[in-house]
Write a protein that holds these residues in place. Structure first.
Motif, PDB file in Angstrom:
ATOM      1  N   MET A   1       0.840  -1.182   0.000  1.00 25.73           N
ATOM      2  CA  MET A   1       0.000   0.000   0.000  1.00 25.73           C
ATOM      3  C   MET A   1       0.892   1.255   0.000  1.00 25.73           C
ATOM      4  N   THR A   2       0.610   2.171  -0.899  1.00 26.55           N
ATOM      5  CA  THR A   2       1.376   3.406  -1.018  1.00 26.55           C
ATOM      6  C   THR A   2       0.857   4.437  -0.031  1.00 26.55           C
ATOM      7  N   MET A   3       1.800   5.071   0.676  1.00 22.05           N
ATOM      8  CA  MET A   3       1.411   6.153   1.586  1.00 22.05           C
ATOM      9  C   MET A   3       1.183   7.410   0.763  1.00 22.05           C
ATOM     10  N   ARG A   4       0.063   8.057   1.014  1.00 24.46           N
ATOM     11  CA  ARG A   4      -0.211   9.321   0.334  1.00 24.46           C
ATOM     12  C   ARG A   4       0.122  10.462   1.271  1.00 24.46           C
ATOM     13  N   ARG A   5       0.661  11.503   0.706  1.00 25.04           N
ATOM     14  CA  ARG A   5       1.018  12.682   1.501  1.00 25.04           C
ATOM     15  C   ARG A   5       0.457  13.921   0.815  1.00 25.04           C
ATOM     16  N   CYS A   6       0.532  15.034   1.500  1.00 22.90           N
ATOM     17  CA  CYS A   6       0.093  16.314   0.936  1.00 22.90           C
ATOM     18  C   CYS A   6       0.806  16.530  -0.401  1.00 22.90           C
ATOM     19  N   SER A   7       0.073  16.992  -1.386  1.00 23.19           N
ATOM     20  CA  SER A   7       0.623  17.090  -2.743  1.00 23.19           C
ATOM     21  C   SER A   7       1.833  18.016  -2.830  1.00 23.19           C
ATOM     22  N   TRP A   8       1.900  19.058  -1.999  1.00 24.47           N
ATOM     23  CA  TRP A   8       3.029  19.994  -2.060  1.00 24.47           C
ATOM     24  C   TRP A   8       4.348  19.320  -1.699  1.00 24.47           C
ATOM     25  N   ALA A   9       4.286  18.193  -1.015  1.00 23.70           N
ATOM     26  CA  ALA A   9       5.499  17.512  -0.544  1.00 23.70           C
ATOM     27  C   ALA A   9       6.027  16.474  -1.523  1.00 23.70           C
ATOM     28  N   GLU A  10       5.390  16.307  -2.639  1.00 21.52           N
ATOM     29  CA  GLU A  10       5.805  15.310  -3.628  1.00 21.52           C
ATOM     30  C   GLU A  10       6.804  15.906  -4.619  1.00 21.52           C
ATOM     31  N   GLY A  11       7.707  15.074  -5.101  1.00 21.86           N
ATOM     32  CA  GLY A  11       8.587  15.459  -6.199  1.00 21.86           C
ATOM     33  C   GLY A  11       9.892  16.138  -5.809  1.00 21.86           C
ATOM     34  N   ASP A  12      10.137  16.326  -4.534  1.00 25.82           N
ATOM     35  CA  ASP A  12      11.369  16.944  -4.076  1.00 25.82           C
ATOM     36  C   ASP A  12      11.751  16.237  -2.777  1.00 25.82           C
ATOM     37  N   ALA A  13      12.915  15.613  -2.753  1.00 22.79           N
ATOM     38  CA  ALA A  13      13.309  14.792  -1.608  1.00 22.79           C
ATOM     39  C   ALA A  13      13.345  15.588  -0.303  1.00 22.79           C
ATOM     40  N   GLN A  14      13.848  16.823  -0.335  1.00 22.06           N
ATOM     41  CA  GLN A  14      13.902  17.617   0.896  1.00 22.06           C
ATOM     42  C   GLN A  14      12.508  18.017   1.375  1.00 22.06           C
ATOM     43  N   MET A  15      11.642  18.372   0.452  1.00 18.87           N
ATOM     44  CA  MET A  15      10.275  18.728   0.828  1.00 18.87           C
ATOM     45  C   MET A  15       9.561  17.513   1.409  1.00 18.87           C
ATOM     46  N   THR A  16       9.769  16.353   0.798  1.00 19.59           N
ATOM     47  CA  THR A  16       9.146  15.129   1.296  1.00 19.59           C
ATOM     48  C   THR A  16       9.638  14.807   2.703  1.00 19.59           C
ATOM     49  N   ALA A  17      10.938  14.883   2.915  1.00 14.28           N
ATOM     50  CA  ALA A  17      11.499  14.588   4.239  1.00 14.28           C
ATOM     51  C   ALA A  17      10.989  15.585   5.276  1.00 14.28           C
ATOM     52  N   TYR A  18      10.934  16.864   4.909  1.00 17.27           N
ATOM     53  CA  TYR A  18      10.429  17.898   5.811  1.00 17.27           C
ATOM     54  C   TYR A  18       8.973  17.608   6.170  1.00 17.27           C
ATOM     55  N   HIS A  19       8.163  17.323   5.180  1.00 15.46           N
ATOM     56  CA  HIS A  19       6.754  17.008   5.399  1.00 15.46           C
ATOM     57  C   HIS A  19       6.596  15.807   6.312  1.00 15.46           C
ATOM     58  N   ASP A  20       7.352  14.761   6.027  1.00 19.86           N
ATOM     59  CA  ASP A  20       7.174  13.498   6.749  1.00 19.86           C
ATOM     60  C   ASP A  20       7.684  13.549   8.190  1.00 19.86           C
ATOM     61  N   ALA A  21       8.627  14.414   8.471  1.00 24.87           N
ATOM     62  CA  ALA A  21       9.229  14.430   9.812  1.00 24.87           C
ATOM     63  C   ALA A  21       8.930  15.681  10.637  1.00 24.87           C
ATOM     64  N   GLU A  22       8.679  16.824   9.985  1.00 24.88           N
ATOM     65  CA  GLU A  22       8.602  18.077  10.729  1.00 24.88           C
ATOM     66  C   GLU A  22       7.293  18.843  10.606  1.00 24.88           C
ATOM     67  N   TRP A  23       6.807  19.026   9.389  1.00 30.29           N
ATOM     68  CA  TRP A  23       5.701  19.946   9.151  1.00 30.29           C
ATOM     69  C   TRP A  23       4.458  19.536   9.942  1.00 30.29           C
ATOM     70  N   GLY A  24       4.001  20.439  10.741  1.00 35.79           N
ATOM     71  CA  GLY A  24       2.778  20.207  11.498  1.00 35.79           C
ATOM     72  C   GLY A  24       2.975  19.544  12.850  1.00 35.79           C
ATOM     73  N   VAL A  25       4.192  19.148  13.171  1.00 41.70           N
ATOM     74  CA  VAL A  25       4.459  18.541  14.475  1.00 41.70           C
ATOM     75  C   VAL A  25       4.556  19.666  15.507  1.00 41.70           C
ATOM     76  N   PRO A  26       3.786  19.598  16.595  1.00 37.70           N
ATOM     77  CA  PRO A  26       3.827  20.673  17.588  1.00 37.70           C
ATOM     78  C   PRO A  26       5.229  20.897  18.158  1.00 37.70           C
ATOM     79  N   VAL A  27       5.674  22.162  18.083  1.00 42.09           N
ATOM     80  CA  VAL A  27       6.985  22.577  18.579  1.00 42.09           C
ATOM     81  C   VAL A  27       6.767  23.460  19.807  1.00 42.09           C
ATOM     82  N   HIS A  28       7.442  23.123  20.893  1.00 39.85           N
ATOM     83  CA  HIS A  28       7.342  23.925  22.111  1.00 39.85           C
ATOM     84  C   HIS A  28       8.690  24.490  22.532  1.00 39.85           C
ATOM     85  N   ASP A  29       9.725  24.222  21.762  1.00 41.95           N
ATOM     86  CA  ASP A  29      11.053  24.748  22.037  1.00 41.95           C
ATOM     87  C   ASP A  29      11.110  26.196  21.556  1.00 41.95           C
ATOM     88  N   SER A  30      11.347  27.120  22.482  1.00 40.87           N
ATOM     89  CA  SER A  30      11.325  28.550  22.145  1.00 40.87           C
ATOM     90  C   SER A  30      12.306  28.907  21.040  1.00 40.87           C
TER      91      SER A  30
END
Length: 187
Positions: A1-30
């Motif tokens: 089964m293929t994982m689907r992600r937000c379309s903006w994160a497709e086609g660029d390895a750095q954007m994909t990695a950022y999306h998959d690991a960082e974007w939208g994860v709650p950050v509390h470090d000032s």
């Protein structure tokens, strides 16, 4: 089964990695919240892809975004940054980053926690939107923008504030079909 992600994160390895690991994860470090706010400010008029591909250069040029160090930058450092091809060489944005560092340090010295202040403005907990109708700004991003501007921060308009809120997990705007939507909500 293929994982689907937000379309903006497709086609660029750095954007994909950022999306998959960082974007939208709650950050509390000032410090990280401030770094992301600075980077979002540098994005104004550009794409996040442009900033993301230069993030390591930004981190190096801005002393790993240590606010205490950046707050002490002088005119010679501004000129050095203006000559640094690893970053976006926009004087107003560089000066805004330095000014923001000074505000951050002043808040810290006054006993104010940057993270607690910002999360308080955002309601204290992440908001999960429908992921279909993603606005450019919201009443909360407008309020955060006003509060940041009142403190003296620059390049923090409502649209920049909204994109920053998405990046640091105050808002979950992952698409309904995106595998990260539920993961981020559970974080």
């Amino acid at each position: 089964m293929t994982m689907r992600r937000c379309s903006w994160a497709e086609g660029d390895a750095q954007m994909t990695a950022y999306h998959d690991a960082e974007w939208g994860v709650p950050v509390h470090d000032s410090r990280l919240l401030w770094e992301m706010l600075v980077l979002e400010g540098f994005q104004a008029g550009l794409s996040w892809r442009t900033i993301l591909h230069r993030r390591d250069g930004f981190r190096s040029a801005f002393d790993q975004f240590d606010p205490a160090v950046v707050a002490r930058y002088d005119q010679a450092k501004i000129e050095a940054l203006m000559a640094d091809a690893r970053i976006i060489r926009a004087r107003a944005k560089i000066e805004a980053a330095i000014g923001g560092a000074r505000i951050y340090v002043a808040m810290q010295e006054a006993g104010e926690d940057f993270s607690a202040w910002l999360w308080g403005l955002a309601g204290g907990a992440p908001v999960r939107n429908d992921g279909i109708h993603v606005p450019a700004s919201s009443p909360t991003s407008e309020a955060i923008s006003r509060a940041l501007k009142a403190r003296g921060f620059k390049f923090v308009g409502p649209t920049i504030a909204y994109a920053w809120m998405q990046a640091v997990g105050m808002i979950n705007d992952h698409a309904p079909y995106c595998f990260r939507r539920d993961q981020v909500s559970a974080a």
